[in-house]
Each structure stands twice: as C-alpha cells, then as structure tokens.
Write a protein that holds these residues in place. Structure first.
Motif, PDB file in Angstrom:
ATOM      1  N   ILE A   1      48.287  95.518  36.923  1.00  0.00           N
ATOM      2  CA  ILE A   1      47.894  95.658  38.330  1.00  0.00           C
ATOM      3  C   ILE A   1      48.974  96.404  39.105  1.00  0.00           C
ATOM      4  O   ILE A   1      48.690  97.370  39.837  1.00  0.00           O
ATOM      5  CB  ILE A   1      47.649  94.268  38.962  1.00  0.00           C
TER       6      ILE A   1
ATOM      7  N   SER B   1      46.017  86.117  42.929  1.00  0.00           N
ATOM      8  CA  SER B   1      44.844  86.979  42.867  1.00  0.00           C
ATOM      9  C   SER B   1      45.257  88.442  42.969  1.00  0.00           C
ATOM     10  O   SER B   1      46.384  88.762  43.390  1.00  0.00           O
ATOM     11  CB  SER B   1      43.895  86.648  44.015  1.00  0.00           C
ATOM     12  N   THR B   2      44.350  89.319  42.607  1.00  0.00           N
ATOM     13  CA  THR B   2      44.629  90.751  42.722  1.00  0.00           C
ATOM     14  C   THR B   2      44.944  91.126  44.164  1.00  0.00           C
ATOM     15  O   THR B   2      45.856  91.922  44.426  1.00  0.00           O
ATOM     16  CB  THR B   2      43.424  91.568  42.218  1.00  0.00           C
TER      17      THR B   2
ATOM     18  N   TYR C   1      48.504  90.263  44.906  1.00  0.00           N
ATOM     19  CA  TYR C   1      49.443  91.220  44.312  1.00  0.00           C
ATOM     20  C   TYR C   1      49.459  92.526  45.097  1.00  0.00           C
ATOM     21  O   TYR C   1      50.514  93.143  45.275  1.00  0.00           O
ATOM     22  CB  TYR C   1      49.080  91.478  42.852  1.00  0.00           C
ATOM     23  N   GLU C   2      48.318  92.945  45.577  1.00  0.00           N
ATOM     24  CA  GLU C   2      48.251  94.154  46.393  1.00  0.00           C
ATOM     25  C   GLU C   2      49.047  93.972  47.683  1.00  0.00           C
ATOM     26  O   GLU C   2      49.716  94.905  48.150  1.00  0.00           O
ATOM     27  CB  GLU C   2      46.795  94.493  46.700  1.00  0.00           C
TER      28      GLU C   2
END
Length: 318
Positions: free
Chosen positions: A113, A79-80, A83-84
C-alpha cells in the motif's frame, strides 16, 4: 534474509512498478521537522508474544533519530484509508529486517500500500523516500518485480567490505562520501551481514523490471559463492536498499555477533542515517494537528530490554 519463518538470530533487525516517467524531483531540503515511519513486524517468536503483537527493534529507531528525524511506528492492523492518511503526514518510510512472507503476510500487504502511494506521489512531483534494510531491501525487489526472486545467499554473522560497481561513484546514496572513504568501503569489513536469502546478480541481470527500476551500487559473495546484490538505489525514485545492516554499527553490541564498531564503521552508519533523513527533509508531508503528531510518535512507548531472550538489546512492542 530469510523470508520463511522468524528467527531472531537469522536476521537481526531486521506490484509491479509504474513505468510512467514521473515529474522530475527537484525539491530542496525545506522540512526541518521530518517524521520517518517504520513499519512494524508481527511477533511470531513465543518468547516475545507476551509483550505485544508487533515490534520494532530499538536500533532502527535510534538510527533514524541519530540522523535528525522523529519516528512513527506503523502497525499492521489499520485500514487502507488510515494508511493513506498516515502517508500524508510522514516524510519517509523504513522497511526493517526480519523474516516474514514477502508476498502474503500483513507486512507485505501494508508495505505494498505504501509503495504504491509513494510511486504515485513521486510521479506527481511529491517527494517521498523509502529505505529497505536487509529483508526490507528484499521486499523492495519483490514489490518492483511483482514476484519473489530470492535465492540462498547466506552470509550469516559476517562483516564484509563492499564490491562497489562503477555506478556507485555517481550515486545519490554515496554522493557525500569522500574519495578516500569510497576506497575504504572496498577494503575494510564495515557492513554487517545476517541473512540467508538475497537477490543474486544473475537474477537481477535477467529481470527487466528490476533492471529498469534499480541501479546496483555494490555486490558481495555469499558463503555458497553466489554473488548477491548488496546495495541498490532506484534510478528515478528516492528508494534505497542495503542487504546489510548500517544501524548495528552504532547501536548493537552482542559479543558473539559480528557487528562492525570501528571508527570507519561508525562513520558509515552516520553518513547513511544523515543521507536518508535528509531525503526525508525534502518531503512536505506534515501533521495538521500538533496533538495528533505528538501522540503518534515513538516517544509514547518504552522499549523493553530484550537481551535475555533475543539478539536485540531493546525492542519496542505494540
């Protein structure tokens, strides 16, 4: 390198940019335990599918490790938010070569991203480097230009010297190169090329976004006589790209493939691996938990000997 379909022999390994002026990046190298993330690629070749969904050729892992860094493979299915979280733990990112859609694939989506995170971090004075090799360099141009501007610049299985620009001599990438070695770069075939697509010099000169963002350090001539951009670095950000493959000079050995293995070719690979990993040392990102760090690294995986069915000696599958 081709951005349409996967061919193991076609390329061996493989958003619009912010126009805000970031805080000057003046951090010294202070992190002696860097972790460089390598973005995996989706397996599309039928002979590779039994081994895993995504992969990283082993040469890229060895290349980064040879510069003194550890490697974290980054999958394409997270998920984003995940990744963050990863971004805050790694000290740089490598986009490898290959052959995927540079605008619509999961690879492009995840790369976008990380690219946006890296731009924002560097703008805030949080140093974070990115390196793109072959298709990875092409991907950087797509992320910056906001569109795919690649054209046929086939240079398949050929080693070439670099046509250095005047800017190369004051670049960050080549700052550790002696005057003699810079001359050698222009005379000896030290760069292995395995691509069908690239960014032409004409296209670069006509695109304001690319000109504002990147400095061209070298060019080369394709089989169809098109002049293509072969080495770039960002003007402000610690982002770098090469259309050729420095990792093959030390870690790929196929007899039918034109990998440069001369003393100077190996020296070039060493210098660039050392340079990029040292850029990673300037990043203060880190894992808070030692167990999570250990489980995230490439050491948890065993490479597969792939010589029977691909152009790679070893591949990590995930």
């Amino acid at each position: 390198m081709s951005n349409v379909g996967f061919s193991a022999l076609a390329c061996l390994f493989f958003v619009c940019c912010s126009r805000a002026v970031p805080t000057p990046l003046i951090q010294e190298a202070v992190n002696d335990r860097p972790v460089i993330g390598i973005l995996t690629q989706l397996v599309t070749d039928d002979v590779m599918k039994p081994f895993g969904r995504t992969y990283i050729p082993g040469a890229y892992v060895k290349y980064i490790e040879s510069g003194g860094s550890r490697v974290m493979p980054i999958r394409l299915t997270l998920s984003t938010a995940e990744y963050e979280s990863i971004f805050k733990k790694i000290n740089g990112l490598l986009f490898i070569g290959g052959a995927v859609d540079l605008e619509k694939s999961d690879y492009a989506r995840v790369a976008r991203i990380f690219y946006k995170l890296a731009v924002a971090a560097n703008n805030a004075g949080d140093f974070f480097p990115i390196w793109g090799t072959c298709m990875g360099m092409q991907l950087l141009t797509v992320l910056v230009a906001g569109e795919n501007l690649l054209a046929n610049t086939t240079a398949e299985n050929i080693a070439m010297p670099l046509n250095l620009t005047a800017d190369a001599y004051s670049s960050r990438m080549f700052q550790g190169f002696s005057d003699d070695f810079m001359k050698i770069l222009t005379q000896e075939p030290l760069t292995g090329n395995f691509h069908h697509y690239g960014l032409t010099v004409e296209t670069f000169q006509e695109n304001e976004k690319l000109q504002d963002f990147f400095t061209v350090l070298s060019t080369n001539v394709a089989e169809n006589r098109a002049r293509f951009v072969s080495t770039i670095e960002a003007k402000i950000y610690p982002f770098y790209g090469v259309q050729w493959h420095p990792e093959v000079n030390r870690f790929q050995w196929r007899r039918k493939l034109n990998f440069p293995h001369s003393f100077h070719a190996v020296q070039l690979s060493t210098l660039l691996a050392d340079f990029f990993v040292n850029e990673g040392r300037k990043s203060l990102h880190h894992f808070d938990d030692a167990e999570e760090e250990a489980s995230s690294l490439i050491y948890s995986y065993t490479p597969v000997y792939a010589g029977n069915f691909t152009a790679y000696e070893q591949i990590y599958f995930f």
